[in-house]
Design a protein around this motif. Structure first.
Motif, PDB file in Angstrom:
ATOM      1  N   ALA A   1       1.000  -1.120   0.071  1.00 21.33           N
ATOM      2  CA  ALA A   1       0.208  -0.086   0.124  1.00 21.33           C
ATOM      3  C   ALA A   1       1.026   1.350   0.210  1.00 21.33           C
ATOM      4  O   ALA A   1       0.732   2.106  -0.687  1.00 21.33           O
TER       5      ALA A   1
ATOM      6  N   ALA B   1       2.344   1.591  -3.363  1.00 18.69           N
ATOM      7  CA  ALA B   1       1.454   2.242  -4.351  1.00 18.69           C
ATOM      8  C   ALA B   1       1.069   3.576  -4.026  1.00 18.69           C
ATOM      9  O   ALA B   1       0.998   4.470  -5.369  1.00 18.69           O
TER      10      ALA B   1
ATOM     11  N   SER C   1       1.879   6.446  -7.254  1.00 18.15           N
ATOM     12  CA  SER C   1       0.792   7.404  -7.370  1.00 18.15           C
ATOM     13  C   SER C   1       1.142   8.756  -7.639  1.00 18.15           C
ATOM     14  O   SER C   1       0.652   9.660  -8.370  1.00 18.15           O
TER      15      SER C   1
ATOM     16  N   TYR D   1      -6.450   5.177  -9.908  1.00 20.91           N
ATOM     17  CA  TYR D   1      -6.745   3.759  -9.698  1.00 20.91           C
ATOM     18  C   TYR D   1      -5.608   2.964  -8.787  1.00 20.91           C
ATOM     19  O   TYR D   1      -5.935   2.399  -8.133  1.00 20.91           O
ATOM     20  N   VAL D   2      -4.364   3.649  -8.867  1.00 20.14           N
ATOM     21  CA  VAL D   2      -3.337   3.174  -7.993  1.00 20.14           C
ATOM     22  C   VAL D   2      -3.844   3.718  -6.449  1.00 20.14           C
ATOM     23  O   VAL D   2      -3.459   2.952  -5.752  1.00 20.14           O
TER      24      VAL D   2
ATOM     25  N   ILE E   1      -6.663   3.985  -5.358  1.00 16.22           N
ATOM     26  CA  ILE E   1      -7.758   2.756  -5.003  1.00 16.22           C
ATOM     27  C   ILE E   1      -7.051   1.520  -4.602  1.00 16.22           C
ATOM     28  O   ILE E   1      -7.363   1.069  -3.691  1.00 16.22           O
ATOM     29  N   ALA E   2      -5.907   1.579  -4.954  1.00 18.40           N
ATOM     30  CA  ALA E   2      -5.212   0.148  -4.600  1.00 18.40           C
ATOM     31  C   ALA E   2      -4.539   0.423  -3.234  1.00 18.40           C
ATOM     32  O   ALA E   2      -4.453  -0.609  -2.418  1.00 18.40           O
TER      33      ALA E   2
ATOM     34  N   VAL F   1      -7.475  -0.517  -0.685  1.00 18.62           N
ATOM     35  CA  VAL F   1      -7.745  -1.780  -0.801  1.00 18.62           C
ATOM     36  C   VAL F   1      -6.442  -2.613  -0.148  1.00 18.62           C
ATOM     37  O   VAL F   1      -6.819  -3.188   0.798  1.00 18.62           O
ATOM     38  N   LEU F   2      -5.315  -2.347  -0.350  1.00 23.84           N
ATOM     39  CA  LEU F   2      -4.176  -3.202   0.174  1.00 23.84           C
ATOM     40  C   LEU F   2      -4.235  -2.680   1.732  1.00 23.84           C
ATOM     41  O   LEU F   2      -3.814  -3.342   2.532  1.00 23.84           O
TER      42      LEU F   2
END
Length: 178
Positions: A43, A46, A50, A149-150, A152-153, A156-157
């Motif tokens: 995370a 990412a 980003s 989108y990254v 968002i990752a 989530v992570l």
């Protein structure tokens, strides 16, 4: 006559039971939470990635948005909240905090629930920072670019790593870890 000195003088009184030096019941031992640590580190990575990617189709990168947000925070905190530049700031700063918590997951502990709770609070802020623009755009994904989108990752992570650390209990064994 002299009192006895040595092992006889430390003997238990008659009728007293002695406890053995070992335990037969399971004992929780310290260990790292590798999966939670990896998810939280990913995370953080990412969030860093980003920064160099475009968040919006007009070509603004995460670094541009974070710089604008930092400039607005310096002038007025309410401006950054009203303009929406708090979201990239929170994603990037939250990603850094998640990476730090991920590193702490590699330290041996009986359980990592406190770190998991902290990571869940940070990840919750990142989720809010991602959901607010999505809701404002009515979940039209064509208004965002790869950097978002990254982001968002990151959310989530961060959630997965935090939940893994929070919900994993201690590991028990009758003998220590080998």
């Amino acid at each position: 006559m002299q009192p006895a000195v040595g092992p006889q003088s430390q003997a238990a009184p008659a009728g007293a039971a002695t406890a053995p030096q070992y335990r037969s019941n399971p004992v929780a031992f310290r260990r790292p939470d590798v999966l939670a640590g990896l998810l939280l580190l990913l995370a953080g990575v990412a969030a860093g990635v980003s920064l160099v990617l475009d968040w919006l189709p007009d070509g603004r990168t995460g670094t541009d948005l974070v710089r604008t947000g930092v400039d607005q925070v310096r002038t007025s905190f309410s401006d950054v909240v009203d303009s929406g530049f708090w979201q990239p700031l929170l994603v990037v700063l939250g990603g850094g905090a998640l990476a730090l918590l991920g590193l702490l997951m590699f330290l041996p502990a009986r359980r990592h629930r406190l770190l998991g709770l902290l990571a869940l609070l940070v990840a919750g802020g990142v989720v809010a920072a991602v959901l607010v623009p999505l809701v404002q755009e009515r979940f039209r994904m064509d208004t965002f670019d790869l950097g978002f989108y990254v982001a968002i990752a990151v959310a989530v992570l961060g959630l997965l790593g935090a939940l893994k650390a929070l919900l994993t209990g201690p590991k028990y064994a009758t003998a220590g870890p080998t």
